[in-house]
Design a protein around this motif. Structure first.
Motif, PDB file in Angstrom:
ATOM      1  N   UNK A 209       0.829  -1.209   0.000  1.00 39.96           N
ATOM      2  CA  UNK A 209       0.000   0.000   0.000  1.00 39.96           C
ATOM      3  C   UNK A 209       0.861   1.255   0.000  1.00 39.96           C
ATOM      4  N   UNK A 210       1.885   1.266   0.832  1.00 39.79           N
ATOM      5  CA  UNK A 210       2.758   2.436   0.911  1.00 39.79           C
ATOM      6  C   UNK A 210       3.501   2.663  -0.412  1.00 39.79           C
ATOM      7  N   UNK A 211       3.957   1.572  -1.044  1.00 38.43           N
ATOM      8  CA  UNK A 211       4.650   1.698  -2.327  1.00 38.43           C
ATOM      9  C   UNK A 211       3.727   2.262  -3.392  1.00 38.43           C
TER      10      UNK A 211
ATOM     11  N   UNK B 292      11.305   0.694  -0.578  1.00 37.81           N
ATOM     12  CA  UNK B 292      10.193  -0.114  -0.076  1.00 37.81           C
ATOM     13  C   UNK B 292      10.036  -1.401  -0.877  1.00 37.81           C
ATOM     14  N   UNK B 293      10.226  -1.288  -2.190  1.00 39.45           N
ATOM     15  CA  UNK B 293      10.106  -2.479  -3.036  1.00 39.45           C
ATOM     16  C   UNK B 293      11.193  -3.487  -2.684  1.00 39.45           C
ATOM     17  N   UNK B 294      12.404  -2.997  -2.396  1.00 37.18           N
ATOM     18  CA  UNK B 294      13.480  -3.893  -1.976  1.00 37.18           C
ATOM     19  C   UNK B 294      13.161  -4.605  -0.670  1.00 37.18           C
ATOM     20  N   UNK B 295      12.596  -3.847   0.282  1.00 37.53           N
ATOM     21  CA  UNK B 295      12.206  -4.453   1.559  1.00 37.53           C
ATOM     22  C   UNK B 295      11.104  -5.479   1.340  1.00 37.53           C
ATOM     23  N   UNK B 296      10.164  -5.136   0.426  1.00 36.93           N
ATOM     24  CA  UNK B 296       9.058  -6.054   0.145  1.00 36.93           C
ATOM     25  C   UNK B 296       9.576  -7.372  -0.438  1.00 36.93           C
ATOM     26  N   UNK B 297      10.516  -7.279  -1.381  1.00 35.88           N
ATOM     27  CA  UNK B 297      11.104  -8.490  -1.974  1.00 35.88           C
ATOM     28  C   UNK B 297      11.824  -9.305  -0.905  1.00 35.88           C
ATOM     29  N   UNK B 298      12.540  -8.610  -0.014  1.00 38.97           N
ATOM     30  CA  UNK B 298      13.246  -9.302   1.073  1.00 38.97           C
ATOM     31  C   UNK B 298      12.275 -10.059   1.965  1.00 38.97           C
ATOM     32  N   UNK B 299      11.136  -9.435   2.288  1.00 32.97           N
ATOM     33  CA  UNK B 299      10.135 -10.090   3.128  1.00 32.97           C
ATOM     34  C   UNK B 299       9.541 -11.322   2.444  1.00 32.97           C
ATOM     35  N   UNK B 300       9.316 -11.210   1.127  1.00 30.45           N
ATOM     36  CA  UNK B 300       8.774 -12.354   0.388  1.00 30.45           C
ATOM     37  C   UNK B 300       9.749 -13.530   0.443  1.00 30.45           C
TER      38      UNK B 300
ATOM     39  N   UNK C  81       1.944   6.644  -6.795  1.00 29.65           N
ATOM     40  CA  UNK C  81       0.862   7.536  -7.210  1.00 29.65           C
ATOM     41  C   UNK C  81       1.176   8.988  -6.936  1.00 29.65           C
ATOM     42  N   UNK C  82       1.957   9.243  -5.906  1.00 28.14           N
ATOM     43  CA  UNK C  82       2.323  10.614  -5.554  1.00 28.14           C
ATOM     44  C   UNK C  82       3.663  11.018  -6.178  1.00 28.14           C
ATOM     45  N   UNK C  83       4.196  10.141  -7.062  1.00 28.24           N
ATOM     46  CA  UNK C  83       5.465  10.412  -7.753  1.00 28.24           C
ATOM     47  C   UNK C  83       6.619  10.600  -6.773  1.00 28.24           C
ATOM     48  N   UNK C  84       6.600   9.756  -5.727  1.00 27.70           N
ATOM     49  CA  UNK C  84       7.695   9.770  -4.764  1.00 27.70           C
ATOM     50  C   UNK C  84       8.510   8.488  -4.906  1.00 27.70           C
ATOM     51  N   UNK C  85       9.816   8.481  -4.504  1.00 32.19           N
ATOM     52  CA  UNK C  85      10.644   7.268  -4.643  1.00 32.19           C
ATOM     53  C   UNK C  85      10.075   6.098  -3.835  1.00 32.19           C
TER      54      UNK C  85
ATOM     55  N   UNK D 177      -4.539   2.217  -2.835  1.00 29.26           N
ATOM     56  CA  UNK D 177      -3.584   1.459  -2.015  1.00 29.26           C
ATOM     57  C   UNK D 177      -4.276   0.716  -0.881  1.00 29.26           C
ATOM     58  N   UNK D 178      -5.271   1.399  -0.274  1.00 24.09           N
ATOM     59  CA  UNK D 178      -6.021   0.740   0.796  1.00 24.09           C
ATOM     60  C   UNK D 178      -6.759  -0.492   0.270  1.00 24.09           C
ATOM     61  N   UNK D 179      -7.379  -0.330  -0.919  1.00 20.11           N
ATOM     62  CA  UNK D 179      -8.137  -1.449  -1.489  1.00 20.11           C
ATOM     63  C   UNK D 179      -7.206  -2.609  -1.847  1.00 20.11           C
ATOM     64  N   UNK D 180      -6.053  -2.298  -2.455  1.00 18.26           N
ATOM     65  CA  UNK D 180      -5.106  -3.362  -2.810  1.00 18.26           C
ATOM     66  C   UNK D 180      -4.611  -4.063  -1.541  1.00 18.26           C
ATOM     67  N   UNK D 181      -4.274  -3.280  -0.514  1.00 23.97           N
ATOM     68  CA  UNK D 181      -3.816  -3.879   0.744  1.00 23.97           C
ATOM     69  C   UNK D 181      -4.911  -4.744   1.361  1.00 23.97           C
TER      70      UNK D 181
END
Length: 579
Positions: free
Chosen positions: A46-48, A61-69, A53-57, A276-280
Motif C-alpha cells: 500500500x505504501x509503495x 520499499x520495493x526492496x524491503x518487500x522483496x526481502x520479506x517475500x 501515485x504521488x510520484x515519490x521514490x 492502495x487501501x483497497x489493494x492492501x
C-alpha cells in the motif's frame, strides 16, 4: 468408561508431543516470524503504491518487500522440514511404544483379537498421526494466527469491507466445521474396516499352501475382496462428506472476494479509501481466506487423525500382562531341578466352558512326568498355566512350594523352558532363532545345542552356517526340523524345568530316537513335564498322568497303568496317537 466408548481429544496428543516440545517451540517461532513477514507485505505494498501515485521514490520499499517475500518463503520451508521431521519422529515413537505394548498383552487378548487388526493399528493408524502434526495441529494453529492477524488488519483498514468479508466467509466456515466434526467417527470406522481387510489378507497368506491345495484361491480372493470393498465403501463415505468442504468454501470465498471488489471499488470511487487501501485489503483478504481454507482442511485432517489415535489409545489402555505382579527380585535364579504341584486346579478360558476340574498331582524335582489323554483333555492347558499365560480359576499351582501367582512372570519364566505343540520358528536365520532364549550364547554353544537334538547338519549344509535363512515360519525346514529347533532353543537357555508339548509328534523313528536320547541326557539335571504323543515317549517316564475331560483319572508308571487303567490301556494300544 473405556477408550472404546469415549472420544479422544487434543489433550490425548500431549504425551506424544512432549518429547518433541523443543523442536515444536522452534517451529512455532518460525511460524510466527513467517506470519509477521507475510502480514507486513500488504502494508508495504500500500505504501509503495501510494508513493508511486504521488510520484515519490519507492525503490527502497520495493526492496524491503522483496526481502520479506524471500524471507517468508525461507522460514516456511525450514518450518515445514522441522514439522515433517517431528511428525516422522512422533510416528516412530508411537510405533515403538505400541509394538512394545502389543507384545506384552495378556495371551487372552491375542485369543480374542485378529492379528491383522493389530498390525493395522501399528501401520495404518500410526501413519495418520503424521497428518495430525503436519497438516493438522500446526496448520490449524498457524492458520488461526494468520486469520486473526489478517482480520485485525482488515478491520483497521476498512470496517465496512471487513463486515462484507465476514458475512461471506462465515457461511463457508460454519459448514466446513460442521462437516469436520462428522469426519472423526466416520474415519475411525474406515480405519476399522482397513484393520478387517488386513486381517483377511493375513489369514489368507498365512495359509497359502492349504488354500492352494484346496483350490480355494478364488473363494479366498473373494473374501479378501469383500473386506477391501467394505474398506473402500467406508473410505468413500469419508471422501463424500469431505468433498462438500471444498465447493462450499470456494463459493463463499469467491463470493466474498467479488463483494469486496464491488463494494471496495465503489468506496474508492467515492473517496472513502484509496487504491492502495483497497489493494492492501485484497491482499489481506487472501491472507485471510487461504489460511482459513487450510485451517478448515487441517481441522478435518485433525479429526481423521484423532479417530486413528482413539484406536491406538484403545490398545494402550489394555493392561499389560503381569501389570499387577510383584516386582522381580535381584537375586539369581535358583539352580537345580524344581518341583511342580497342581493342587485342585480348575480353569476355563474367558467366555468358554471349564477345561480343567480340580486337577491334582505332583511333579517331583528332577523327575520326568508325562501327560496323556484324549484330544481336548486339557494337557496343553496345564503347560500354559505353568507358564502363567493364563491364571488358574481355582486351586493353586506351586513351584518349589511357592504359588506361581506370587512370582513375577519374568522370574517364573526364567526357570522354565517351553516348547509349544506347533513349534513356531521365526522368520530369519538359524542363529537368530537360537539366540531368542540365550542372547549371549557363543557359536560353540549354539552348535552344541543343535547337535544335542540331531540338527548339526543345518549349520553345515550351507556356506552361511548358522546364518542360513529358515524362511517365513520356518518353511525352509521340515516339520521335524522345526520341532527339534524349538527344543534346541529351549535347551540352550538351561532352565531347571522343561515343558514339552508333544515334542516327537513330527519326527521319524530315527530322529525320535535321537531326541529321546537328548531328553534322557537333560532329564538327569532337570524336571520334565511332557505332553506325550507317542508311546515311546512315556514308557520311561517316572510317572504318567492320565487326563480325560479335564480331570485326572489315573497316575502311575506305564506298567501300573497298563495293568490297572482301561483308558490308558486303550491309548497305549493305539500308540497314544490322540493329538
Amino acid at each position: 468408561m473405556t477408550v472404546d466408548d469415549r472420544r479422544v481429544g487434543l489433550a490425548a496428543l500431549l504425551p506424544y508431543l512432549r518429547a518433541h516440545r523443543g523442536t515444536l517451540a522452534v517451529v512455532g517461532a518460525l511460524s510466527l516470524a513467517g506470519a509477521a513477514a507475510s502480514l507486513g507485505q500488504p502494508l508495504l505494498t500500500r505504501e509503495a503504491l501510494d508513493r508511486v501515485g504521488a510520484h515519490r521514490p519507492a525503490a527502497g520499499l520495493i526492496g524491503v518487500l522483496i526481502t520479506l517475500v524471500v524471507l517468508g518463503a525461507a522460514l516456511g520451508g525450514l518450518r515445514d522440514y522441522l514439522l515433517q521431521r517431528t511428525a516422522e519422529g512422533l510416528v516412530l515413537g508411537t510405533r515403538r511404544r505400541l509394538a512394545g505394548h502389543l507384545l506384552r498383552l495378556p495371551i487372552a487378548e491375542y485369543d480374542r483379537r485378529r492379528t491383522g487388526d493389530l498390525l493395522s493399528r501399528v501401520g495404518a493408524d500410526t501413519t495418520l498421526l503424521r497428518a495430525v502434526v503436519t497438516s493438522g495441529l500446526f496448520e490449524t494453529v498457524t492458520g488461526a494466527i494468520m486469520v486473526a492477524a489478517a482480520a485485525t488488519a482488515m478491520l483497521l483498514l476498512d470496517p465496512v469491507l471487513f463486515g462484507v468479508t465476514l458475512a461471506g466467509v462465515a457461511v463457508g466456515v460454519g459448514f466446513a466445521l460442521t462437516v469436520a466434526r462428522r469426519v472423526r467417527g466416520m474415519a475411525r470406522r474406515a480405519q476399522e474396516r482397513i484393520g478387517e481387510m488386513t486381517s483377511a489378507v493375513e489369514r489368507a497368506l498365512s495359509a497359502a499352501r492349504t488354500i492352494r491345495a484346496a483350490r480355494a484361491e478364488d473363494r479366498e480372493t473373494a473374501a479378501v475382496g469383500a473386506s477391501a470393498e467394505a474398506a473402500y465403501a467406508a473410505g468413500l463415505r469419508v471422501a463424500r462428506v469431505q468433498a462438500w468442504v471444498g465447493p462450499v468454501s470456494t463459493i463463499s470465498i469467491q463470493g466474498a472476494f467479488l463483494l469486496v471488489l464491488a463494494v471496495g471499488g465503489a468506496r474508492v470511487a467515492g473517496g472513502a479509501i484509496s487504491v492502495g487501501d483497497l489493494v492492501a485489503f485484497v491482499m489481506y483478504l487472501f491472507f485471510l481466506v487461504l489460511p482459513l481454507g487450510q485451517a478448515v482442511h487441517a481441522y478435518t485432517q485433525l479429526q481423521t487423525g484423532l479417530g486413528a489415535l482413539q484406536r491406538i489409545e484403545e490398545m494402550l489402555a489394555v493392561p499389560l500382562e503381569g501389570a499387577a505382579d510383584r516386582p522381580a527380585g535381584d537375586g539369581p535364579v535358583p539352580a537345580g531341578p524344581a518341583a511342580l504341584e497342581f493342587d485342585r486346579v480348575s480353569f476355563g478360558y474367558p467366555g468358554g466352558t471349564p477345561v480343567l476340574h480340580e486337577v491334582s498331582f505332583t511333579v517331583p524335582a528332577g523327575s520326568r512326568t508325562a501327560l496323556v489323554g484324549p484330544s481336548g483333555a486339557g494337557k496343553s492347558t496345564l503347560l500354559a498355566l505353568v507358564e502363567r499365560f493364563y491364571e488358574v480359576s481355582a486351586g493353586s499351582l506351586r513351584l518349589d512350594g511357592v504359588d506361581v501367582r506370587e512370582l513375577p512372570r519374568d522370574a517364573l519364566r526364567a526357570r522354565l523352558g517351553y516348547v509349544e505343540q506347533e513349534a513356531p520358528v521365526l522368520a530369519g536365520t538359524l542363529r537368530a532363532n537360537l539366540l531368542i532364549t540365550a542372547p549371549t550364547a557363543t557359536e560353540a554353544q549354539l552348535l552344541a545345542a543343535l547337535d544335542e537334538v540331531n540338527l548339526g547338519h543345518l549349520a553345515t549344509r550351507s556356506e552361511q552356517g548358522l546364518d542360513v535363512q529358515v524362511g517365513e515360519g520356518g518353511v525352509l525346514l521340515s516339520g521335524g526340523e522345526r520341532q527339534r529347533l524349538a527344543i534346541a532353543r529351549a535347551l540352550l537357555a538351561g532352565p531347571p524345568v522343561l515343558l514339552l508339548d508333544e515334542p516327537t509328534s513330527n519326527l521319524d523313528a530315527r530322529n525320535e530316537a535321537a531326541l529321546r536320547r537328548a531328553i534322557d541326557a537333560v532329564a538327569q539335571r532337570r524336571t520334565l513335564l511332557i505332553v506325550a504323543h507317542r508311546l515311546a515317549t512315556v514308557v520311561d517316564a517316572d510317572q504318567i498322568v492320565v487326563l480325560d475331560s479335564g480331570r485326572v483319572v489315573a497316575v502311575g508308571t506305564h506298567d501300573e497303568l497298563t495293568a490297572g487303567n482301561d483308558l490308558y490301556r486303550e491309548l497305549a494300544a493305539h500308540q497314544l496317537l490322540v493329538g
